[in-house]
Design a protein around this motif. Structure first.
Motif, PDB file in Angstrom:
ATOM      1  N   GLU A 204       0.805  -1.056  -0.034  1.00 38.38           N
ATOM      2  CA  GLU A 204      -0.016   0.060  -0.063  1.00 38.38           C
ATOM      3  C   GLU A 204       0.826   1.345  -0.008  1.00 38.38           C
ATOM      4  O   GLU A 204       2.090   1.212   0.378  1.00 38.38           O
ATOM      5  CB  GLU A 204      -0.908   0.087   1.402  1.00 38.38           C
ATOM      6  CG  GLU A 204      -1.823  -1.173   1.588  1.00 38.38           C
ATOM      7  CD  GLU A 204      -2.591  -1.132   2.965  1.00 38.38           C
ATOM      8  OE1 GLU A 204      -3.371  -2.118   3.086  1.00 38.38           O
ATOM      9  OE2 GLU A 204      -2.307  -0.442   3.554  1.00 38.38           O
TER      10      GLU A 204
ATOM     11  N   LEU B 223      -7.376   3.217  -5.724  1.00 44.45           N
ATOM     12  CA  LEU B 223      -8.085   3.560  -4.054  1.00 44.45           C
ATOM     13  C   LEU B 223      -9.519   3.810  -4.350  1.00 44.45           C
ATOM     14  O   LEU B 223     -10.029   4.144  -5.494  1.00 44.45           O
ATOM     15  CB  LEU B 223      -7.402   4.450  -3.602  1.00 44.45           C
ATOM     16  CG  LEU B 223      -7.147   6.039  -3.997  1.00 44.45           C
ATOM     17  CD1 LEU B 223      -7.040   6.863  -2.708  1.00 44.45           C
ATOM     18  CD2 LEU B 223      -6.370   6.053  -5.181  1.00 44.45           C
TER      19      LEU B 223
ATOM     20  N   ASP C  44     -15.108  -5.104   2.986  1.00 38.31           N
ATOM     21  CA  ASP C  44     -15.285  -3.948   3.783  1.00 38.31           C
ATOM     22  C   ASP C  44     -16.616  -3.259   3.755  1.00 38.31           C
ATOM     23  O   ASP C  44     -17.068  -2.863   2.715  1.00 38.31           O
ATOM     24  CB  ASP C  44     -14.301  -2.918   3.496  1.00 38.31           C
ATOM     25  CG  ASP C  44     -14.258  -1.443   4.195  1.00 38.31           C
ATOM     26  OD1 ASP C  44     -15.369  -1.127   4.873  1.00 38.31           O
ATOM     27  OD2 ASP C  44     -13.218  -0.713   4.224  1.00 38.31           O
TER      28      ASP C  44
ATOM     29  N   LEU D  60     -17.144   0.432   3.039  1.00 30.06           N
ATOM     30  CA  LEU D  60     -16.691   0.806   1.755  1.00 30.06           C
ATOM     31  C   LEU D  60     -17.849   0.281   0.757  1.00 30.06           C
ATOM     32  O   LEU D  60     -18.280   1.422  -0.224  1.00 30.06           O
ATOM     33  CB  LEU D  60     -15.560   0.013   1.309  1.00 30.06           C
ATOM     34  CG  LEU D  60     -14.536   0.679   0.328  1.00 30.06           C
ATOM     35  CD1 LEU D  60     -14.412   2.401   0.677  1.00 30.06           C
ATOM     36  CD2 LEU D  60     -13.176   0.110   0.094  1.00 30.06           C
TER      37      LEU D  60
ATOM     38  N   MET E 257     -11.844  -5.242  -2.424  1.00 28.87           N
ATOM     39  CA  MET E 257     -12.341  -4.308  -1.260  1.00 28.87           C
ATOM     40  C   MET E 257     -13.491  -4.281  -0.801  1.00 28.87           C
ATOM     41  O   MET E 257     -13.862  -3.925   0.465  1.00 28.87           O
ATOM     42  CB  MET E 257     -11.696  -2.864  -1.918  1.00 28.87           C
ATOM     43  CG  MET E 257     -10.278  -3.183  -1.939  1.00 28.87           C
ATOM     44  SD  MET E 257      -9.079  -3.272  -0.454  1.00 28.87           S
ATOM     45  CE  MET E 257      -9.414  -1.537   0.289  1.00 28.87           C
TER      46      MET E 257
ATOM     47  N   TRP F  87     -12.217   6.921  -2.772  1.00 32.45           N
ATOM     48  CA  TRP F  87     -11.971   8.188  -2.039  1.00 32.45           C
ATOM     49  C   TRP F  87     -13.535   8.885  -2.124  1.00 32.45           C
ATOM     50  O   TRP F  87     -14.383   8.615  -2.974  1.00 32.45           O
ATOM     51  CB  TRP F  87     -11.160   9.156  -2.611  1.00 32.45           C
ATOM     52  CG  TRP F  87     -11.107   9.831  -4.051  1.00 32.45           C
ATOM     53  CD1 TRP F  87     -11.872  10.941  -4.348  1.00 32.45           C
ATOM     54  CD2 TRP F  87     -10.772   9.123  -5.214  1.00 32.45           C
ATOM     55  NE1 TRP F  87     -11.594  11.095  -5.880  1.00 32.45           N
ATOM     56  CE2 TRP F  87     -11.236   9.885  -6.293  1.00 32.45           C
ATOM     57  CE3 TRP F  87     -10.002   7.904  -5.455  1.00 32.45           C
ATOM     58  CZ2 TRP F  87     -11.005   9.537  -7.704  1.00 32.45           C
ATOM     59  CZ3 TRP F  87      -9.731   7.609  -6.727  1.00 32.45           C
ATOM     60  CH2 TRP F  87     -10.134   8.345  -7.805  1.00 32.45           C
TER      61      TRP F  87
ATOM     62  N   SER G 169      -9.843   4.471   1.533  1.00 34.50           N
ATOM     63  CA  SER G 169      -8.888   3.281   1.484  1.00 34.50           C
ATOM     64  C   SER G 169      -7.597   3.587   1.368  1.00 34.50           C
ATOM     65  O   SER G 169      -7.152   4.544   0.878  1.00 34.50           O
ATOM     66  CB  SER G 169      -9.460   2.286   0.505  1.00 34.50           C
ATOM     67  OG  SER G 169      -9.143   2.722  -0.793  1.00 34.50           O
TER      68      SER G 169
END
Length: 477
Positions: free
Chosen positions: A50, A91, A150, A153, A146, A93, A102
């Motif tokens: 990351e 990512l 999550d 998210l 992801m 946002w 993230s």
């Protein structure tokens, strides 16, 4: 307010894995100012890599300001700026605040391997439509992994509160307010159709990606908005820009670039190609024309030697891998599994293979690691069907050092030229900015200070290739 000189100057950011650099080019392509800010990677778990998108954004703004301050001191006018950026880093946002939701999953990150396993039966369709092989390194698999892991998210995505995109898109959104992605980086999302250059409904369905969380796709050279009244006129993948910086604007031009990762790059003209095991992408585009690229990528070049520092407990200052390799030979093979294999095999993280290295010293292991880069170049060239394609192939980048280039020349039986000018990636952006400004640009092949001619005899070459193929079987089957 300073009285500006008449000549054009161009600001370029080269945003890479381990640092961000800025350059101020004059109209003749000379660098009049440059600066660099380093940043790190986090590896919280195996195969998780990351970076901090906000840290990189702040590095960009500080570097831009340094260029502006220098230009003002010297009474120089900055006409426009451009950004070359690492490509397969993605990512999430917030659409409202533009704050990350993230970490930015690096191009080296392969945590989404379970997604790839589940979609394997669609692999051929995905490659044909997207131009790139199904892999955990690209955006679609990262997206699905992801949101599957999550729930917050996922909720943000389902309520249309989040963007998902490349690091380049996040940076442009923060710098200019425009959430857009260019063709060259959108190709690394595995969600864009390589033939239509638009988000592909079948790919979106496979990766369960709603189109309203994706940025608008626009050409590489065009209107990305303004930052501090300076037009951002170009955003491009770093390897594409490196090829342009080496003069690679002609159909059939072939070059190599070795840095943290590596690439074999072929300008494939004005039509998209479909090559098994290789990346087929946009080289660059504007409102009038699109040029395409066939690429074989290598996940680990300099990063391989950083990994070996830890693996062999060698202090960084003592690694000096090119010196170790220059004085060492090996019959062994090392295939590092920490970042997986990219072209042409596409295998995510696996146990490192040490073949015929049981009693090897550190130097021999380092040499075997270096040779693995050359073997992968050989296999990529075979997949491109361009073996012996060129009289001489130019190579650039921080890892383009003598032992590696000599080994590649030997293994390909083709001369390899080391290009003398540094920062070809930034220079490629400069060329596109200058052309966009309506000024004449000469895309010339850079001079080579050293040409490495093949030296290895045929028998030894065949023995080494057979040893590589044998070791590789344990990974790809």
């Amino acid at each position: 307010m300073p009285a500006f000189s008449g000549e054009s100057n161009f600001l370029v950011l080269d945003q890479g894995t381990s640092s961000t650099k800025c350059f101020l080019f004059d109209t003749h392509g000379q660098v009049v100012f440059s600066e660099r800010i380093k940043h790190g990677l986090a590896r919280p778990k195996p195969h998780h890599v990351e970076c901090n998108a906000e840290e990189i954004y702040h590095a960009c703004t500080r570097l831009i300001q340094k260029c502006i301050d220098y230009a003002n001191e010297q009474s120089l006018k900055i006409c426009s700026m451009g950004l070359a950026v690492q490509r397969s880093t993605f990512l999430f946002w917030d659409k409202e605040t533009v704050d990350p939701l993230s970490p930015a999953l690096s191009w080296q990150d392969s945590r989404a391997v379970s997604v790839v396993d589940e979609l394997q039966k669609f692999g051929s369709k995905i490659h044909k439509r997207s131009g790139v092989p199904l892999s955990a390194h690209f955006g679609g698999a990262k997206f699905l992994h992801m949101i599957n892991n999550d729930s917050n998210l996922r909720a943000k995505v389902e309520s249309s509160e989040a963007w998902f995109g490349s690091l380049s898109t996040y940076l442009v959104n923060k710098l200019t307010g425009k959430p857009v992605i260019d063709h060259t980086v959108a190709g690394r999302s595995q969600l864009m159709n390589i033939d239509t250059l638009a988000w592909d409904n079948k790919l979106l369905s496979l990766f369960e990606t709603p189109v309203n969380c994706l940025p608008e796709i626009i050409p590489t050279v065009g209107a990305f908005g303004n930052y501090e009244s300076i037009p951002l006129a170009c955003v491009i993948g770093d390897q594409q820009s490196a090829l342009i910086g080496q003069g690679g604007v002609q159909n059939g031009f072939l070059a190599m670039n070795f840095g943290t990762s590596g690439s074999v790059l072929l300008n494939s003209g004005k039509s998209p190609q479909h090559n098994e095991g290789l990346l087929n992408n946009v080289l660059y585009s504007n409102e009038h024309v699109v040029y395409y690229l066939t690429e074989g990528s290598i996940n680990a070049c300099n990063s391989l030697f950083y990994w070996l520092e830890t693996e062999l407990d060698i202090p960084h200052k003592d690694m000096i891998w090119d010196q170790r390799c220059a004085q060492t030979e090996t019959n062994g093979v090392l295939i590092a599994g920490f970042s997986g294999l990219a072209a042409p095999y596409w295998k995510s993280g696996f146990e490192t293979v040490y073949s015929n290295l049981e009693n090897a010293d550190h130097n021999e292991i380092v040499r075997a690691g270096m040779e693995s880069i050359g073997f992968l170049v050989h296999d990529i060239m075979q997949s491109m069907c361009v073996a012996n394609h060129a009289k001489m192939i130019p190579a650039s980048g921080g890892a383009a050092r003598e032992p590696l280039l000599q080994f590649i020349a030997d293994i390909l039986d083709t001369p390899i030229g080391h290009t003398t000018m540094k920062d070809r990636t930034a220079y490629g952006v400069f060329c596109l900015l200058k052309e966009h400004n309506g000024e004449s640009v000469t895309f010339s092949v850079p001079a080579c200070n050293v040409i490495f001619d093949p030296k290895m005899d045929a028998e030894k070459l065949n023995v080494k290739l057979e040893a590589w193929k044998s070791a590789l079987q344990s990974v790809i089957h």
